[in-house]
Design a protein around this motif. Structure first.
Motif, PDB file in Angstrom:
ATOM      1  N   ALA A  20      75.130  78.357  50.872  1.00  0.00           N
ATOM      2  CA  ALA A  20      74.015  77.484  51.299  1.00  0.00           C
ATOM      3  C   ALA A  20      73.538  76.705  50.114  1.00  0.00           C
ATOM      4  O   ALA A  20      73.173  77.534  49.015  1.00  0.00           O
ATOM      5  N   VAL A  21      73.088  75.627  50.234  1.00  0.00           N
ATOM      6  CA  VAL A  21      72.299  74.679  49.268  1.00  0.00           C
ATOM      7  C   VAL A  21      71.131  74.276  50.122  1.00  0.00           C
ATOM      8  O   VAL A  21      71.276  73.449  50.981  1.00  0.00           O
ATOM      9  N   ILE A  22      69.719  74.566  49.470  1.00  0.00           N
ATOM     10  CA  ILE A  22      68.695  74.066  50.110  1.00  0.00           C
ATOM     11  C   ILE A  22      67.794  73.451  49.134  1.00  0.00           C
ATOM     12  O   ILE A  22      67.822  73.708  48.042  1.00  0.00           O
ATOM     13  N   GLN A  23      67.481  72.161  49.417  1.00  0.00           N
ATOM     14  CA  GLN A  23      66.892  71.242  48.678  1.00  0.00           C
ATOM     15  C   GLN A  23      65.265  71.251  49.232  1.00  0.00           C
ATOM     16  O   GLN A  23      65.078  71.081  50.358  1.00  0.00           O
ATOM     17  N   ARG A  24      64.431  71.552  48.040  1.00  0.00           N
ATOM     18  CA  ARG A  24      63.028  71.319  48.325  1.00  0.00           C
ATOM     19  C   ARG A  24      62.512  72.174  49.552  1.00  0.00           C
ATOM     20  O   ARG A  24      61.726  71.694  50.483  1.00  0.00           O
ATOM     21  N   ALA A  25      62.774  73.523  49.331  1.00  0.00           N
ATOM     22  CA  ALA A  25      62.625  74.463  50.462  1.00  0.00           C
ATOM     23  C   ALA A  25      60.977  74.607  50.414  1.00  0.00           C
ATOM     24  O   ALA A  25      60.111  74.605  49.544  1.00  0.00           O
ATOM     25  N   THR A  26      60.690  74.632  51.794  1.00  0.00           N
ATOM     26  CA  THR A  26      59.150  74.432  52.216  1.00  0.00           C
ATOM     27  C   THR A  26      58.359  73.278  52.158  1.00  0.00           C
ATOM     28  O   THR A  26      57.264  72.804  52.759  1.00  0.00           O
ATOM     29  N   TRP A  27      59.085  72.196  51.460  1.00  0.00           N
ATOM     30  CA  TRP A  27      58.457  70.698  51.519  1.00  0.00           C
ATOM     31  C   TRP A  27      58.589  70.108  52.830  1.00  0.00           C
ATOM     32  O   TRP A  27      59.496  70.635  53.497  1.00  0.00           O
ATOM     33  N   GLY A  28      57.991  69.015  52.958  1.00  0.00           N
ATOM     34  CA  GLY A  28      57.943  68.199  54.259  1.00  0.00           C
ATOM     35  C   GLY A  28      59.592  67.726  54.522  1.00  0.00           C
ATOM     36  O   GLY A  28      60.075  67.610  55.665  1.00  0.00           O
ATOM     37  N   ASP A  29      60.337  67.125  53.193  1.00  0.00           N
ATOM     38  CA  ASP A  29      61.555  66.872  53.251  1.00  0.00           C
ATOM     39  C   ASP A  29      62.557  67.638  52.888  1.00  0.00           C
ATOM     40  O   ASP A  29      63.653  67.419  52.583  1.00  0.00           O
ATOM     41  N   GLU A  30      62.391  68.872  53.237  1.00  0.00           N
ATOM     42  CA  GLU A  30      63.466  70.034  53.073  1.00  0.00           C
ATOM     43  C   GLU A  30      64.653  69.801  54.043  1.00  0.00           C
ATOM     44  O   GLU A  30      64.671  69.149  55.006  1.00  0.00           O
ATOM     45  N   LYS A  31      65.651  70.007  53.240  1.00  0.00           N
ATOM     46  CA  LYS A  31      67.011  69.897  53.840  1.00  0.00           C
ATOM     47  C   LYS A  31      68.010  71.180  53.415  1.00  0.00           C
ATOM     48  O   LYS A  31      67.939  71.311  52.084  1.00  0.00           O
ATOM     49  N   TYR A  32      68.940  71.205  53.958  1.00  0.00           N
ATOM     50  CA  TYR A  32      69.858  72.227  53.585  1.00  0.00           C
ATOM     51  C   TYR A  32      71.371  72.029  54.177  1.00  0.00           C
ATOM     52  O   TYR A  32      71.593  71.417  55.319  1.00  0.00           O
TER      53      TYR A  32
END
Length: 258
Positions: free
Chosen positions: A189-201
């Motif tokens: 799994a790759v999670i970008q900017r976890a917990t930010w408003g623009d989080e995506k994975y």
């Protein structure tokens, strides 16, 4: 707040994920040196109106220390605000060593790391019974070298759950090394900017994760999580089993025999 330097973990992104202690100290600070775009500016809403703020993204180590020494000599309360938890890839050791040369006292206030935030984002648990009881935190070699004994391929051979920092920009190399190390196709799994408003994975396997990462244009500020814990069968924990006895609870069989 004592006149010491506080290294504070701001958490992975969401400003509410800083600790209560960290926010209290931050609200009392006269000087804040923060880690650029990695730390939400919403933290400053809880600060003094006349707080002095420095963005360390454009500063050298010496410039950071110069600000700290000057502020300390002026009896100001200083916070060095780092992303996530400062003990992981925070480069705080070199800063603390410099402060010791000036006999400036300091304290470290831990924070929520991006690797735990990433697991929370995809609602997974790293340590599942009969699957994995070990988590390896590491990174691909980039401009910062990695000791040969910690080569990603070698670590992957252990078969533990893994969290890779600072590596998504080299996703093809990451996949190549993981495939050699694990010796099979495993969930990723790759999670970008976890917990930010623009989080995506994105979630996939070694076979398709690189393509998915590129399709979603995930190029930085991301965690790569690897291991069967992402998608597998597992044993239930003994901790909550009806016949598992510990100091706070007797097992069902034990109770019935009394």
């Amino acid at each position: 707040m004592e006149n010491i330097v506080y290294f504070i973990g701001a958490g992975p992104g969401d400003p509410d994920l800083i600790t209560v202690k960290g926010r209290k100290i931050l609200s009392e600070a006269d000087v804040i040196i923060y880690a650029g775009s990695l730390v939400s500016k919403e933290h400053f809403e809880h600060c003094k109106e006349n707080v002095e703020i420095h963005n360390s993204a454009s500063m050298t180590l010496q410039e950071v220390i110069d600000v700290v020494v000057k502020s300390y000599n002026e009896n100001k309360k200083i916070v060095r605000l780092h992303t996530g938890d400062p003990a992981i890839y925070g480069a705080i050791k070199e800063q603390m060593d410099e402060l010791e040369k000036f006999n400036i006292p300091y304290e470290v206030v831990p924070g929520v790391s991006s690797f735990t935030a990433a697991a929370a984002a995809i609602k997974k648990e790293f340590t599942l019974p009969n699957v994995s009881q070990t988590i390896i935190l590491t990174r691909m070699e980039g401009r910062t070298p990695v000791p040969e004994k910690e080569d990603l391929e070698r670590l992957a051979g252990i078969g533990a759950s893994m969290a890779l920092f600072l590596s998504v920009g080299m996703i093809d190399k990451v996949v190549e090394k993981l495939r050699k190390g694990y010796g099979r196709n495993v969930p990723v799994a790759v999670i970008q900017r976890a917990t930010w408003g623009d989080e995506k994975y994105v979630i996939g396997t070694l076979d398709d994760i690189a393509e998915k990462v590129k399709e979603e244009n995930i190029t930085k500020t991301a965690q790569i999580l690897v291991g069967d814990f992402i998608n597998c069968e597992y044993d239930k924990s003994l901790l909550y089993h009806e016949n598992f006895t510990h100091m706070f609870r007797k097992g069902k069989d034990e109770n019935s025999s009394n």
